[in-house]
Design a protein around this motif. Structure first.
Motif, PDB file in Angstrom:
ATOM      1  N   GLY A   1       0.812  -1.212   0.000  1.00  0.00           N
ATOM      2  CA  GLY A   1       0.000   0.000   0.000  1.00  0.00           C
ATOM      3  C   GLY A   1       0.845   1.261   0.000  1.00  0.00           C
ATOM      4  N   VAL A   2       1.917   1.256   0.795  1.00  0.00           N
ATOM      5  CA  VAL A   2       2.815   2.411   0.847  1.00  0.00           C
ATOM      6  C   VAL A   2       3.492   2.617  -0.508  1.00  0.00           C
ATOM      7  N   SER A   3       3.971   1.513  -1.108  1.00  0.00           N
ATOM      8  CA  SER A   3       4.640   1.658  -2.413  1.00  0.00           C
ATOM      9  C   SER A   3       3.643   2.091  -3.491  1.00  0.00           C
ATOM     10  N   ALA A   4       2.417   1.586  -3.434  1.00  0.00           N
ATOM     11  CA  ALA A   4       1.403   1.987  -4.411  1.00  0.00           C
ATOM     12  C   ALA A   4       1.049   3.468  -4.258  1.00  0.00           C
ATOM     13  N   MET A   5       0.957   3.939  -3.018  1.00  0.00           N
ATOM     14  CA  MET A   5       0.672   5.362  -2.790  1.00  0.00           C
ATOM     15  C   MET A   5       1.814   6.227  -3.313  1.00  0.00           C
ATOM     16  N   ALA A   6       3.052   5.808  -3.061  1.00  0.00           N
ATOM     17  CA  ALA A   6       4.203   6.582  -3.550  1.00  0.00           C
ATOM     18  C   ALA A   6       4.245   6.590  -5.075  1.00  0.00           C
ATOM     19  N   MET A   7       3.807   5.506  -5.665  1.00  0.00           N
ATOM     20  CA  MET A   7       3.863   5.402  -7.118  1.00  0.00           C
ATOM     21  C   MET A   7       2.675   6.093  -7.780  1.00  0.00           C
TER      22      MET A   7
ATOM     23  N   TRP B   1      -1.360  10.932  -5.076  1.00  0.00           N
ATOM     24  CA  TRP B   1      -1.064  12.307  -5.445  1.00  0.00           C
ATOM     25  C   TRP B   1       0.045  12.834  -4.562  1.00  0.00           C
ATOM     26  N   PRO B   2       1.094  13.466  -5.035  1.00  0.00           N
ATOM     27  CA  PRO B   2       1.392  13.680  -6.444  1.00  0.00           C
ATOM     28  C   PRO B   2       2.006  12.437  -7.091  1.00  0.00           C
ATOM     29  N   GLY B   3       2.683  11.599  -6.343  1.00  0.00           N
ATOM     30  CA  GLY B   3       3.159  10.317  -6.839  1.00  0.00           C
ATOM     31  C   GLY B   3       4.199  10.406  -7.938  1.00  0.00           C
ATOM     32  N   LEU B   4       4.942   9.336  -8.067  1.00  0.00           N
ATOM     33  CA  LEU B   4       6.010   9.298  -9.058  1.00  0.00           C
ATOM     34  C   LEU B   4       5.474   9.185 -10.484  1.00  0.00           C
ATOM     35  N   VAL B   5       4.365   8.503 -10.674  1.00  0.00           N
ATOM     36  CA  VAL B   5       3.764   8.415 -12.011  1.00  0.00           C
ATOM     37  C   VAL B   5       3.296   9.806 -12.446  1.00  0.00           C
ATOM     38  N   GLY B   6       2.698  10.540 -11.530  1.00  0.00           N
ATOM     39  CA  GLY B   6       2.263  11.909 -11.828  1.00  0.00           C
ATOM     40  C   GLY B   6       3.433  12.832 -12.112  1.00  0.00           C
ATOM     41  N   ALA B   7       4.555  12.625 -11.430  1.00  0.00           N
ATOM     42  CA  ALA B   7       5.747  13.448 -11.663  1.00  0.00           C
ATOM     43  C   ALA B   7       6.270  13.233 -13.079  1.00  0.00           C
ATOM     44  N   VAL B   8       6.247  11.993 -13.549  1.00  0.00           N
ATOM     45  CA  VAL B   8       6.664  11.717 -14.931  1.00  0.00           C
ATOM     46  C   VAL B   8       5.704  12.398 -15.899  1.00  0.00           C
ATOM     47  N   PHE B   9       4.431  12.285 -15.645  1.00  0.00           N
ATOM     48  CA  PHE B   9       3.409  12.890 -16.504  1.00  0.00           C
ATOM     49  C   PHE B   9       3.640  14.403 -16.623  1.00  0.00           C
ATOM     50  N   ARG B  10       3.880  15.053 -15.490  1.00  0.00           N
ATOM     51  CA  ARG B  10       4.088  16.508 -15.493  1.00  0.00           C
ATOM     52  C   ARG B  10       5.412  16.880 -16.160  1.00  0.00           C
ATOM     53  N   ALA B  11       6.458  16.116 -15.910  1.00  0.00           N
ATOM     54  CA  ALA B  11       7.784  16.465 -16.429  1.00  0.00           C
ATOM     55  C   ALA B  11       7.961  16.093 -17.899  1.00  0.00           C
ATOM     56  N   CYS B  12       7.074  15.267 -18.422  1.00  0.00           N
ATOM     57  CA  CYS B  12       7.218  14.790 -19.807  1.00  0.00           C
ATOM     58  C   CYS B  12       6.099  15.282 -20.709  1.00  0.00           C
ATOM     59  N   GLY B  13       5.633  16.469 -20.456  1.00  0.00           N
ATOM     60  CA  GLY B  13       4.660  17.087 -21.346  1.00  0.00           C
ATOM     61  C   GLY B  13       3.335  16.353 -21.450  1.00  0.00           C
ATOM     62  N   GLY B  14       2.866  15.781 -20.332  1.00  0.00           N
ATOM     63  CA  GLY B  14       1.576  15.105 -20.331  1.00  0.00           C
ATOM     64  C   GLY B  14       1.608  13.684 -20.880  1.00  0.00           C
ATOM     65  N   ARG B  15       2.791  13.126 -21.006  1.00  0.00           N
ATOM     66  CA  ARG B  15       2.919  11.739 -21.478  1.00  0.00           C
ATOM     67  C   ARG B  15       3.117  10.823 -20.277  1.00  0.00           C
ATOM     68  N   SER B  16       2.485   9.670 -20.341  1.00  0.00           N
ATOM     69  CA  SER B  16       2.593   8.695 -19.252  1.00  0.00           C
ATOM     70  C   SER B  16       3.885   7.908 -19.362  1.00  0.00           C
ATOM     71  N   ALA B  17       4.360   7.442 -18.219  1.00  0.00           N
ATOM     72  CA  ALA B  17       5.505   6.533 -18.208  1.00  0.00           C
ATOM     73  C   ALA B  17       5.136   5.284 -19.004  1.00  0.00           C
ATOM     74  N   LEU B  18       6.124   4.674 -19.619  1.00  0.00           N
ATOM     75  CA  LEU B  18       5.865   3.528 -20.497  1.00  0.00           C
ATOM     76  C   LEU B  18       5.224   2.363 -19.757  1.00  0.00           C
ATOM     77  N   ASP B  19       5.671   2.095 -18.545  1.00  0.00           N
ATOM     78  CA  ASP B  19       5.206   0.896 -17.859  1.00  0.00           C
ATOM     79  C   ASP B  19       3.842   1.039 -17.188  1.00  0.00           C
ATOM     80  N   VAL B  20       3.198   2.192 -17.320  1.00  0.00           N
ATOM     81  CA  VAL B  20       1.824   2.312 -16.835  1.00  0.00           C
ATOM     82  C   VAL B  20       0.836   2.357 -18.001  1.00  0.00           C
ATOM     83  N   ARG B  21       1.343   2.200 -19.201  1.00  0.00           N
ATOM     84  CA  ARG B  21       0.483   2.125 -20.387  1.00  0.00           C
ATOM     85  C   ARG B  21       0.033   0.685 -20.584  1.00  0.00           C
ATOM     86  N   SER B  22      -0.935   0.507 -21.466  1.00  0.00           N
ATOM     87  CA  SER B  22      -1.395  -0.865 -21.738  1.00  0.00           C
ATOM     88  C   SER B  22      -0.448  -1.591 -22.684  1.00  0.00           C
TER      89      SER B  22
END
Length: 191
Positions: free
Chosen positions: A21-27, A30-51
């Motif tokens: 649960g702690v690792s899922a919350m960090a990942m 909000w704001p989370g590491l997935v969100g940080a990638v999204f913000r820093a990469c022009g609204g693109r999702s990290a590769l490993d959270v895509r389908s």
């Protein structure tokens, strides 16, 4: 002594779920590491959270990210060294606990997707780490293999998460059946 082992096992399962649960919350929180990638990469999702993803998707992400995005991806991948293990272990422990309560051996097959999901997540991570190590170049082979691993991980993950409620339902139905047989036997012996 058996009660103590059960207590220790229960605490171990709870500890794994809390860490997951702690690792899922960090990942993902909000704001989370997935969100940080999204913000820093022009609204693109990290590769490993895509389908799934391709070499073109990876090149697009690399082009959009820049140094800040690469740093965000690196932080995400560092957490992703332990997150898949915690996720797979959490599902596997609960599934195994439920399978033990069911008659027959076939139920053990419902534990396979949790293991497959974990292995595929690490295969995906190896591809992403390869992309990070060759940044800004994107090799076609790691991207292709990573995209395939991601799609397969999604399918295995769906099966792994659905196995838990299915096992809960099977245990509940088995308990109801056993209770019905006990009551029927008690009613027949009182006559």
């Amino acid at each position: 002594m058996a009660a103590w082992r059960a207590w220790d096992r229960g605490r171990g399962i709870v500890a794994v779920w809390v860490l997951y649960g702690v690792s899922a919350m960090a990942m993902f929180g909000w704001p989370g590491l997935v969100g940080a990638v999204f913000r820093a990469c022009g609204g693109r999702s990290a590769l490993d959270v895509r389908s799934g993803w391709s070499a073109a998707d990876a090149r697009d992400l690399v082009a959009a990210c820049g140094p800040e995005g690469r740093a965000a991806l690196l932080r995400l991948q560092l957490l992703d060294l332990v997150h898949p293990l915690l996720c797979g272990l959490a599902l596997l422990l609960v599934g195994a606990l439920l399978v033990r309560r069911l008659p027959g051996r076939g139920w053990h097959l419902l534990l396979v997707p949790a293991v497959a999901m974990t292995v595929l997540d690490y295969a995906e991570n190896a591809a992403v780490w390869t992309l990070l190590s060759t940044w800004p170049a994107v090799g076609d082979t790691p991207a292709l293999l990573g995209g395939i691993a991601t799609a397969a991980k999604r399918a295995a993950g769906l099966a792994a998460y659905l196995a838990v409620p299915l096992l809960l339902l099977a245990v509940g139905l088995d308990r109801l059946r056993a209770r019905g047989l006990t009551q029927a036997g008690a009613g027949a012996s009182s006559r």
